[in-house]
Every structure is written in C-alpha cells, then in structure tokens.
Design an enzyme around this catalytic site. Structure first.
Site, PDB file in Angstrom:
ATOM      1  N   LYS A   1       0.855  -1.198   0.000  1.00 55.66           N
ATOM      2  CA  LYS A   1       0.000   0.000   0.000  1.00 55.66           C
ATOM      3  C   LYS A   1       0.890   1.247   0.000  1.00 55.66           C
ATOM      4  O   LYS A   1       0.605   2.227  -0.690  1.00 55.66           O
ATOM      5  CB  LYS A   1      -0.925  -0.041   1.228  1.00 55.66           C
ATOM      6  CG  LYS A   1      -1.854   1.149   1.373  1.00 55.66           C
ATOM      7  CD  LYS A   1      -3.115   0.978   0.554  1.00 55.66           C
ATOM      8  CE  LYS A   1      -4.054   2.163   0.495  1.00 55.66           C
ATOM      9  NZ  LYS A   1      -4.238   2.993   1.631  1.00 55.66           N
TER      10      LYS A   1
ATOM     11  N   GLU B   1       0.356  13.473   4.869  1.00 55.52           N
ATOM     12  CA  GLU B   1       1.002  12.312   5.501  1.00 55.52           C
ATOM     13  C   GLU B   1       2.297  11.947   4.765  1.00 55.52           C
ATOM     14  O   GLU B   1       2.769  10.816   4.859  1.00 55.52           O
ATOM     15  CB  GLU B   1       0.021  11.140   5.518  1.00 55.52           C
ATOM     16  CG  GLU B   1      -1.202  11.441   6.379  1.00 55.52           C
ATOM     17  CD  GLU B   1      -2.281  10.374   6.320  1.00 55.52           C
ATOM     18  OE1 GLU B   1      -2.624   9.807   7.351  1.00 55.52           O
ATOM     19  OE2 GLU B   1      -2.787  10.136   5.207  1.00 55.52           O
TER      20      GLU B   1
HETATM   21  O1  KPL Z   1      -4.950   5.198  -0.828  1.00 56.26           O
HETATM   22  C1  KPL Z   1      -5.170   6.080  -1.640  1.00 56.26           C
HETATM   23  C2  KPL Z   1      -5.136   7.468  -1.122  1.00 56.26           C
HETATM   24  O2  KPL Z   1      -5.684   8.357  -1.732  1.00 56.26           O
HETATM   25  O3  KPL Z   1      -4.536   7.659  -0.041  1.00 56.26           O
HETATM   26  C3  KPL Z   1      -5.365   5.763  -3.084  1.00 56.26           C
HETATM   27  C4  KPL Z   1      -5.257   4.244  -3.266  1.00 56.26           C
HETATM   28  C5  KPL Z   1      -4.317   6.436  -3.910  1.00 56.26           C
HETATM   29  C6  KPL Z   1      -6.737   6.106  -3.585  1.00 56.26           C
HETATM   30  O4  KPL Z   1      -6.954   7.462  -3.734  1.00 56.26           O
END
Ligand code: KPL
Length: 301
Positions: A180, A263
């Site tokens: 992620k 973040e």
């Molecule tokens: O996790 C996401 C985020 O915006 O923080 C994604 C997967 C890029 C989807 O917008």
C-alpha cells in the site's frame, strides 16, 4: 458477547468502520477530538448500499473507564499522540488496532506508550466526509488486518470478519502495508502537486511516464529492503488502482486542498529513509518529497 470497541479518529474511515460494527450490533463508543452535543451522535452514511443512520454513544478520550479494544483511524502523524491521550485507560491486554496511511507511526506508538503490541490494518475502502457526522461511502475496498511478525487471528476478529465486507486476517501484514505504501508513493504526491484526480495519472502521457519512473525507483528500494513480494508487478498494480479510482481525489490532494498537513512523512518519507538505510538514491521520490514539504502549512499556522 462481542468485544466493545472504542474508536479514536472519527473522520471518514473511523465513521465508516463504526457503521460496519454498529450494523452488526457490535458495541462501540466514539472518541471524538472535540466534545459532541449531549446525547448520542447521529451518524449518517450515504452511498453504496443506500443511506443509513446510526445512533452512537461517545465520550471524550480523557474520560475514565478501561478500554478493552481500541481502533485508531487518525491521520498518521496523530496516531501516537491519540494513543497517548487514552494511555491511562489501556490495560496490558488491550487490543490496539492501528489503521492509518503509511508506515512509521507504530514505532512512535511503542515509544510513547511502552508495552503495547499494536495490531495493524490497511484498507482500500473509499469514503469522505460531507459534513461532521455525514459520510459518503464512495468505493468498496478490501481490509487486511494482522500482527507484525505474523500470528493467527484472535477471537475478536470473528466479529470483524462478519461485520466488515472483504475483511481478511493477514499473516504477512507488513508486506500488505509495504505494498500500500508503494502504491501511495506512486500516486499521492503526484496528484497533490498537479491538483488532479487519480485517473489523470493514467490519461496524461507525461504524468504516466513519471508514474512508471517512480515505480521503477520504488521497486529497487523495496527489493533492497527485503520487500520484493510487496513490489512485484508494482507498475501494473499502480495503474490498476489509478483506473479503479479514476474519479477519486487522493487523500494527499484532499489534505493539500483543505490546507492540512499531509502524511508525506509516513509515505514518501518512509520510502526515502529506507533508501538511505540501504545506500540507494531515489531522486524522483526525493523531488516529490521536497516539493510537497515546501508547501506544507507550518506547524504553528
Ligand atoms: O490510498 C489512496 C489514497 O488516496 O490515499 C489511493 C489508493 C491512492 C486512492 O486514492
């Protein structure tokens, strides 16, 4: 009797998970940062599956009373201070489930509240807040939860599996978090700098080329860090997320537009620290980090 969950971090994700638990009649208490009106909070969740209202009890973090199960869904930089704000209510066996973007806040939690062994989670659910207690569920996703180091699912997870759609216990949660992270590194800073929806990164050839170059850099760092599985076929995965969330504004773009701190320290910042630890250069990610950091609101703003 299902475990009683306290939820710290009552933004879109905290509210979405509260609604899932409430629908399954799992007892919960919200811990909003600002005191709410007296009486229960009326939470409305619109979107996929129609509109639903929930009457949910709340209390302040500083209240007394032990917490047996704590879900933390704050911004990454607020996780450790938020957990510290309820430290007096935690027992040695309290389950603390951290679900925030990026990597690095778990170490901060352990340093601030010694003795905790947090459970970690990551989700691709899409939700945003339309008003203080009104949330739009914009996209279905999967949720993965696990213990660092790998361990079997605890008894409480049976309630989560029943309550939360597509929710899995993951014996390799660090790998899921790294994947992620890699995807967020390739998408979030670029969308925040260009002020574009995720889909534009696939539609604009110049931006798509930047995404590919970022993926190559991230892959090298992941492999050096022992996270080869997490970065397998990264480019294809990133473009699949871009297509699947084409109309979404990334969380970083939403932060920039709202004038909030982003973040980035826990996303690209963690990647760069990993690169440095392995003696690698990461000029493309470094450039994005510098540009986002330069436009962050100052801490005392
Ligand atoms: O996790 C996401 C985020 O915006 O923080 C994604 C997967 C890029 C989807 O917008």
């Amino acid at each position: 009797m299902p475990a009683h969950w306290h939820i710290l971090g009552t933004g879109a994700m905290g509210c979405l998970f509260a609604s899932y638990l409430a629908r399954q009649r799992i007892p919960l208490t919200l811990l909003p940062r600002q005191p709410a009106e007296p009486g229960d909070i009326t939470l409305v969740v619109d979107g996929l599956g129609g509109g639903h209202r929930y009457q949910l009890p709340w209390e302040t973090a500083g209240s007394d009373g032990p917490i047996s199960h704590l879900l933390v869904t704050t911004k990454a930089y607020d996780v450790a201070p938020a957990v510290a704000s309820v430290a007096h209510r935690l027992r040695p066996d309290t389950v603390v489930l951290l679900m925030a973007n990026g990597i690095g806040f778990e170490r901060e939690v352990r340093a601030r509240v010694p003795g905790l062994a947090p459970t970690l989670g990551t989700t691709t659910e899409g939700a945003y807040r339309e008003a203080r207690w009104r949330v739009r569920h914009a996209g279905r996703g999967a949720t993965r939860i696990g213990l660092p180091g790998g361990a079997g699912a605890p008894a409480w997870f049976a309630n989560w599996r029943a309550a939360v759609p597509d929710c899995h216990w993951d014996m390799a949660i660090e790998q899921a978090l790294w994947r992620k992270l890699a995807i967020n590194c390739a998408i979030n800073p670029l969308t925040a700098l260009h002020g574009c929806a995720n889909g534009q990164l696939g539609a604009d050839p110049g931006l798509a080329a930047q995404v590919r170059a970022l993926c190559a850099e991230i892959e090298r760092i992941g492999i050096a860090a022992g996270q080869a599985s997490a970065v397998t076929d990264l480019e294809a995965a990133v473009f699949a997320v871009i297509a699947g969330t084409a109309d979404n504004q990334s969380s970083m773009l939403q932060d920039v537009r709202a004038g909030r701190r982003t973040e980035i320290d826990y996303i690209t910042g963690h990647l760069l620290a990993t690169a440095t630890a392995h003696g690698l250069d990461a000029p493309r990610n470094r450039e994005l980090m510098d540009k986002i950091t330069a436009q962050e609101p100052s801490a005392d703003a």
